[in-house]
Design an enzyme around this catalytic site. Structure first.
Site, PDB file in Angstrom:
ATOM      1  N   GLY A 272      24.050  33.523 -47.548  1.00 59.40           N
ATOM      2  CA  GLY A 272      23.280  34.214 -48.576  1.00 59.40           C
ATOM      3  C   GLY A 272      22.867  33.311 -49.723  1.00 59.40           C
ATOM      4  N   ARG A 358      10.977  44.883 -53.189  1.00 55.56           N
ATOM      5  CA  ARG A 358      12.144  44.326 -53.868  1.00 55.56           C
ATOM      6  C   ARG A 358      12.091  44.486 -55.389  1.00 55.56           C
ATOM      7  NH1 ARG A 358      13.461  39.698 -54.164  1.00 55.56           N
ATOM      8  NH2 ARG A 358      15.723  39.930 -54.043  1.00 55.56           N
ATOM      9  N   TYR A 362      15.357  46.307 -56.352  1.00 54.54           N
ATOM     10  CA  TYR A 362      16.384  45.447 -56.943  1.00 54.54           C
ATOM     11  C   TYR A 362      16.054  44.973 -58.353  1.00 54.54           C
ATOM     12  CZ  TYR A 362      18.002  44.890 -52.073  1.00 54.54           C
ATOM     13  OH  TYR A 362      18.454  45.099 -50.801  1.00 54.54           O
ATOM     14  N   CYS A 389       0.736  55.195 -55.632  1.00 52.97           N
ATOM     15  CA  CYS A 389       0.819  56.275 -56.617  1.00 52.97           C
ATOM     16  C   CYS A 389       2.237  56.387 -57.159  1.00 52.97           C
ATOM     17  CB  CYS A 389       0.362  57.587 -55.984  1.00 52.97           C
ATOM     18  SG  CYS A 389      -0.025  58.869 -57.194  1.00 52.97           S
ATOM     19  N   GLU A 390       2.716  55.306 -57.778  1.00 57.37           N
ATOM     20  CA  GLU A 390       4.051  55.229 -58.359  1.00 57.37           C
ATOM     21  C   GLU A 390       3.988  54.340 -59.592  1.00 57.37           C
ATOM     22  OE1 GLU A 390       6.882  56.654 -57.403  1.00 57.37           O
ATOM     23  OE2 GLU A 390       6.221  57.501 -55.485  1.00 57.37           O
TER      24      GLU A 390
END
Length: 461
Positions: A272, A358, A362, A389-390
């Site tokens: 990671g 993302r 996040y 539409c956000e």
């Protein structure tokens, strides 16, 4: 010192880490693929102007630098010589990319039947495939075992029984690794820090579940316990977390050998590793990471009086993430006056949260650049937003762009190789963008754009 600088407070309309550039046309090299450059203000990748690429495939589009991808794959392979390096299929996988992974000598992690299907289609050696996931069905396991995957990472007691039954039915002995949680929370976003106790993955070392899982695997005649698997998070910039995790995981490794009489031949430390999304990120060189992690494991093994097992590592987004950018066309530009008289320029593009979730999911930070021309205008603080539409449909929260940014311009967002196309959706019935590989002045579509026919194919109403 590598790492991620906390955004801290804001100065006016921008976070303190964001500095006004002396030239809004310039690229910050750490954010971009190795072949990226500006030529008279126009962004080139792989020897091609991105404007020429999107003239053939339209926008939005993911542009993948094949040379950069292969370079990063080799960098991890060479730095971690003697390890098995597993590419994260969940970050982005396609038939072409799976082939590149195999050609560069890496192994491949998958976590679904779909990802496994792509890997097998690309003719990746099944023995070099690892299968992750916290809820693998009997059907998925049967497919994986029958294909001969090299290891299945076991995530629950139910799954131990499920894999053992499938392997027994197929008359094989399936190699597995037990995923353990070491109680180490990496310095990363809460939702992607995966080794603390209160989460869905793995067996807790502290509770004794991890030892019990190893015991049950060893009792099964159709399972082969290859080792322990630990993953402490994602977007990690230093090795401090591995020092604690390795100590705890290797202590369990030694206990299994002592009390259960089984010396585990392997250990997977996860990975990671972080990449640079903005100038606040400072990722470590693979060679530095390899040197530090190897010293940690070697030291812990010496302290425990055990031989060092064969090691695996999973770089995560660190290979494909920086190798790809997303190119959009500007549709509208709007100046919004804020409290106190300050203003922000809202730049709307023809994609958004359907191709990069993302930022909304996040609170991730991204950068961007004007990709189609040179500008002599002074830089202004801009927010790049999508067309959905956000109100939370934001692509880049804060960035300096030339003050004359206008409809029809191309904007490119770096660092979108990991999880952009992989997590893309059809929200608002958007069509998912293509992935276009560029190399040596040529391009080829490796994942085509969806069509309306694709969209309606599953609508049987």
């Amino acid at each position: 010192m590598t790492g991620h600088v906390s955004p801290g407070s804001f100065t006016g309309t921008s976070p303190v880490w964001l500095r006004e550039p002396s030239d809004a046309n310039a690229l910050v090299p750490v954010l971009w693929p190795r072949t990226a450059q500006k030529v008279d203000g126009a962004l080139h990748i792989g020897g091609l102007p991105v404007a020429d690429v999107v003239a053939n495939v339209n926008t939005p589009a993911f542009v993948l630098d094949e040379d950069d991808f292969r370079f990063r794959a080799r960098a991890f392979r060479d730095a971690f010589a003697g390890y098995d390096v597993y590419y994260a299929g969940k970050a982005f996988i396609s038939t072409a990319v799976a082939r590149w992974v195999a050609e560069e000598g890496l192994h491949l992690d998958v976590c679904s039947d779909g990802e496994l299907t792509v890997a097998l289609r690309a003719e990746v050696d099944p023995k070099h495939i690892g299968y992750h996931g916290n809820n693998k069905s009997a059907m998925e396991l049967r497919r994986a075992v029958d294909a001969g995957v090299g290891r299945i990472i076991v995530d629950s007691f139910v799954e131990i029984e499920r894999i053992a039954d499938v392997a027994a039915q197929l008359g094989v002995v399936q190699p597995v690794m037990v995923r353990v949680t070491a109680g180490v929370e990496a310095h990363t976003h809460e939702f992607i820090a995966t080794a603390h106790e209160d989460q869905k993955f793995g067996f807790s070392i502290g509770s004794g579940d991890a030892f019990e899982a190893a015991r049950r695997v060893l009792e099964s005649s159709s399972l082969e316990l290859r080792g322990l698997h630990s993953h402490i998070g994602s977007q990690i910039f230093d090795t401090s977390g591995w020092e604690v995790a390795a100590r705890r995981v290797l202590a369990l490794h030694a206990r299994i050998a002592s009390e259960l009489g089984h010396a585990l031949p392997e250990l997977d430390l996860g990975g990671g590793f972080g990449i640079a999304y903005t100038t606040q990120d400072d990722p470590a060189d693979p060679a530095v990471l390899a040197d530090q992690i190897t010293k940690i494991v070697t030291g812990e093994c010496a302290a425990l009086g055990i031989e060092r097992p064969h090691l695996s590592i999973e770089p995560g987004r660190a290979i494909v993430g920086p190798s790809m950018c997303t190119v959009y066309t500007v549709g509208t530009v709007k100046e919004v006056t804020l409290d106190g008289g300050a203003s922000r320029t809202y730049v709307s593009v023809d994609g958004g949260m359907s191709d990069n979730i993302r930022t909304a999911l996040y609170d991730a930070d991204y950068s961007c650049t004007l990709a189609s021309r040179h500008s002599d205008a002074d830089p202004v603080i801009a927010r790049v937003v999508g067309k959905h539409c956000e109100s939370g449909d934001i692509v880049v929260k804060h960035e300096f762009l030339p003050g004359d940014i206008r409809p029809g311009d191309l904007i490119a967002v770096p660092g979108t190789g990991a999880y952009g196309r992989a997590m893309a959706s059809n929200y608002n019935h958007a069509l998912r963008p293509p992935v276009v590989a560029v190399k040596d002045g040529a391009f080829r579509v490796i994942v085509r754009r969806e069509t309306v026919d694709d969209l309606l194919a599953t609508d049987v109403g």
